[in-house]
Design an enzyme around this catalytic site. Structure first.
Site, PDB file in Angstrom:
ATOM      1  N   GLU A  85      30.442  -7.229 -21.196  1.00  0.00           N
ATOM      2  CA  GLU A  85      31.747  -6.246 -20.788  1.00  0.00           C
ATOM      3  C   GLU A  85      31.986  -5.432 -22.294  1.00  0.00           C
ATOM      4  O   GLU A  85      32.108  -4.444 -21.822  1.00  0.00           O
ATOM      5  CB  GLU A  85      32.640  -7.435 -20.416  1.00  0.00           C
ATOM      6  CG  GLU A  85      33.671  -6.438 -19.740  1.00  0.00           C
ATOM      7  CD  GLU A  85      35.111  -6.996 -19.295  1.00  0.00           C
ATOM      8  OE1 GLU A  85      35.030  -8.291 -19.567  1.00  0.00           O
ATOM      9  OE2 GLU A  85      35.954  -6.562 -18.606  1.00  0.00           O
ATOM     10  N   ASP A  86      32.013  -6.002 -23.300  1.00  0.00           N
ATOM     11  CA  ASP A  86      32.589  -5.323 -24.333  1.00  0.00           C
ATOM     12  C   ASP A  86      31.652  -4.715 -25.357  1.00  0.00           C
ATOM     13  O   ASP A  86      31.900  -4.037 -26.047  1.00  0.00           O
ATOM     14  CB  ASP A  86      33.613  -6.214 -25.080  1.00  0.00           C
ATOM     15  CG  ASP A  86      34.654  -6.624 -24.203  1.00  0.00           C
ATOM     16  OD1 ASP A  86      34.813  -5.821 -23.420  1.00  0.00           O
ATOM     17  OD2 ASP A  86      35.420  -7.659 -24.538  1.00  0.00           O
TER      18      ASP A  86
END
Ligand code: MN
Length: 723
Positions: A85-86
């Site tokens: 996600e990051d």
């Protein structure tokens, strides 16, 4: 910016040490690799607190390893849970580096994280189901719990809006979940932390009161415990006594629910005696000791050791009168019983929440988790259990969002059309297209849990009969069918109109019977089909009318027509009334049309079988050539016919459970009518049945027909000729 090597080395050592302490198998190499991978992947990121971002996945892994320990794969997944996600690394890299199992868990966690963003939590139960329906591996949930726990523990660093949103979500979704999953400690911590951010005033007041009372409370507990401790030591029982922590949120909830001040809730003392032994008999010995010191209140005694709760919660509960006459609840249990209750199994949800079939699955799952904890020492059993982490909860349904963030529950394989009808009939009727997650998709696209669906409508759009092939919900199906029937009715009416206008032009008129005869001779099953064909220009009305006109001309010159034949024939035979007794003639009822008293009938003289009585509408009669028409004989029903006659009915409708039962009940319950046979065909949700019944007369049959028509879901009941 990132963590200095010396420090990270120490962190890794500490993580592995904790894994070794709590887990049966520890793949050190894999944990080290994922630790380093995550450290590197997050090296440029910071948390809201200003710390290097890696501290977060690290702490989450630490929680997984120490507070909800399951296996090393969960720890590895926790370390990597925010990578996709990051950071710039994608799932494929994770598959390559750490295998599909880890990558799938990370993927699951990522999807859940994206789920609630920007949504207001208004239907908590549905959200919980949505979450479950998306999770196929239980470790996804465990990692998510740990992730949420750490975020809650560090919530002070984010802005107030975010604090409230995350706290709300935690209280409504994750805490009840943790409770259901038997994670008692995680549950209360999530609750207390949420409470702190959602109702700071109440939280602080309760915290302050607890603090101010702490000394008094501790003193009382000591006073109460001292004599017990003395005796336990005398008996050489190893123990641990705690004045059971009451959680802030649970005190608050009790205050609200019982409408009582803090003091009344808080002053109910509760003490827990945890015995460091495998021998449950020591629990009873301890109970005896306590009862020697304090007077027990008989009806407050519960022995969940001899008879565990259905979720295997084990403990003795007793309430005694302590010093100063105060009531104190004492719980006695072994360390193992305590661990199970705190860490995995005491699934109180079972007693508190509504049950349905899917909850049964959840219950099985909780039992299964309990097995893991209980058999953690048996290597084989554990391996076997861990091999299959498949979750199968709510997987026969999906949960999708409206553009406003409302959740709709639909059956698996539902399409935008199902969704449209779920919102409103009007939306369904006029839906012309759909956007799923902002992309235009075909209407037969299969939706997945978490999709956001936006229906595009147009006033001029109407249901398409192809929709029936892919829609899943009953609502959509029946609405489309109804619309199609209505559309058909309109076409039939148009066809009828054309027919009547043309017939008038040709100056022809048909009795119902003549018309039906004509329709059947043109090989249509009924008038409706004929009119449909006329409206769709598949049948040329002019041709039919022209030939009818010619036939009429011919008929006028022909000596006899149908009725005339019958009349003459009757005169020939001497005007019988077919009641057998009067005429003495042999007769029987034709099997092809099964006349029943009240039907218009006509006799046909056969060789060897006497007079066969047919319904005047019988299609067999139409095919009897004019040469044989002299064999017709007019017959009439006798005034009282005692026999029963067979009649057949075709029933069409929408299938639903219990329909057959309702049909037979509605027949039998009228005048004890007997059913000769019953035949049912269902296709998708459509239902076609034929029933033959014994009736006295036409009146009897029409009463039954009326009753059948009243059954929910039945849309047509028609008599058929041959039974
Ligand atoms: Mn996270």
């Amino acid at each position: 910016m990132n963590i200095p090597p010396a420090k990270s080395k120490k962190m890794l050592e500490e993580l592995i040490e904790n894994c070794k302490k709590h887990l049966v198998n520890v793949n050190e190499e894999l944990i080290t690799k994922s630790f380093e991978f995550s450290l590197e992947a997050h090296k440029n990121d910071l948390r809201a607190s200003g710390e290097p971002y890696f501290t977060h996945p690290y702490e989450v892994a630490m929680i997984v390893a120490t507070e909800i320990p399951l296996d090393d794969i969960s720890v590895v997944s926790a370390l990597l849970h925010d990578v996709v996600e990051d950071t710039d690394f994608n799932l494929e890299i994770l598959v390559k580096q750490f295998g599909k199992e880890v990558a799938d868990i990370v993927d699951g966690v990522t999807k859940i994280s994206g789920l609630f963003k920007g949504q207001e939590i208004t239907q908590a139960e549905n959200y919980r189901k949505l979450l479950l329906s998306m999770v196929k591996d239980v470790r996804v949930i465990l990692v998510k719990f740990a992730d949420r726990l750490h975020n809650m523990r560090t919530l002070e660093f984010v802005n107030q809006d975010k604090q409230r949103r995350i706290a709300q979500e935690t209280l409504e979704i994750y805490a009840p979940f943790a409770n259901r999953f038997g994670l008692g400690r995680v549950k209360w911590e999530l609750e207390d932390l949420s409470f702190k951010y959602l109702n700071k005033e109440a939280y602080e007041e309760i915290a302050r009161k607890i603090k101010s009372k702490r000394k008094e409370r501790e003193a009382y507990i000591k006073k109460f415990s001292d004599p017990i401790v003395e005796k336990l030591e005398e008996y050489k029982i190893k123990y641990e006594i705690s004045g059971r922590a009451k959680h802030l949120y649970s005190i608050y909830r009790k205050m609200v629910r019982r409408n009582k001040p803090f003091e009344e809730i808080y002053d109910l003392f509760a003490i827990r005696v945890i015995l460091d032994t495998e021998d449950r008999n020591e629990c009873y010995t301890s109970l005896g000791i306590i009862n020697q010191i304090y007077i027990p209140i008989p009806d407050r005694f519960k022995d969940y050791i001899s008879i565990p709760k259905t979720n295997n919660y084990q403990s003795i509960h007793t309430t005694v009168v302590g010093p100063e006459g105060r009531l104190v609840e004492v719980q006695i249990r072994t360390k193992q019983m305590h661990d199970i209750a705190e860490r995995g199994v005491a699934a109180h949800w079972k007693y508190k929440e509504n049950k349905n079939t899917s909850d049964k699955e959840l219950e099985d799952w909780v039992n299964w988790i309990r097995d893991i904890f209980e058999n953690a020492s048996k290597e084989d059993a554990r391996k076997e259990i861990l091999e299959s982490f498949k979750l199968n909860l709510y997987q026969d349904e999906i949960y999708v969002f409206t553009p406003n963030g409302d959740l709709k529950r639909l059956p698996l394989n539902s399409t935008p059309v199902d969704f449209a009808f779920e919102i409103h009939g009007k939306v369904g009727f006029h839906c012309i297209g759909a956007k799923v997650n902002s992309k235009i998709v075909p209407l037969d696209t299969i939706l997945s849990s978490g999709d956001q669906v936006d229906i595009i409508t147009s006033k001029n759009q109407h249901p398409n009969k192809n929709w029936i092939k892919f829609v899943q919900t009953h609502k959509a199906k029946s609405a489309i069918r109804k619309w199609m029937n209505k559309e058909e009715d309109e076409i039939v009416a148009a066809g009828k109109d054309i027919w009547e206008r043309k017939a008038k032009k040709y100056k022809l008129s048909f009795s119902n019977q003549e018309f039906l005869k004509l329709v059947l001779s043109l090989r249509f099953d009924n008038a409706k089909q004929f009119f449909l064909s006329v409206a769709q220009n598949k049948t040329n009305v002019d041709d039919i009318l022209t030939s009818s006109l010619e036939k009429e001309k011919k008929d006028k010159t022909a000596p006899l027509e149908f009725e005339n034949f019958a009349k003459i024939a009757r005169d020939d035979v001497g005007g019988i009334l077919v009641d057998g007794k009067k005429s003495g003639l042999m007769y029987s009822y034709a099997k092809c049309c099964n006349p029943i008293p009240g039907d218009p009938v006509v006799g046909f003289i056969t060789t060897g079988e006497g007079i066969k009585i047919h319904r005047k509408t019988c299609s067999n009669l139409i095919h009897i050539s004019e040469k044989e028409s002299h064999k017709f004989v007019s017959v009439d029903w006798p005034s009282a016919e005692e026999s029963l006659f067979v009649a057949g009915l075709t029933i069409l409708g929408e299938d639903f459970p219990g329909l057959l039962n309702e049909i037979s009940h509605s027949i039998v319950s009228y005048k004890n009518t007997n059913i000769k046979s019953i035949n049912i065909n269902t296709k998708d949700s459509a239902f076609e049945g034929s029933v033959t019944v014994y009736v006295q007369n036409l009146e009897h049959l029409s009463r039954i027909t009326d009753r059948l028509k009243k059954i929910r879901g039945v849309y047509s009941v028609e008599r058929f000729e041959s039974a």
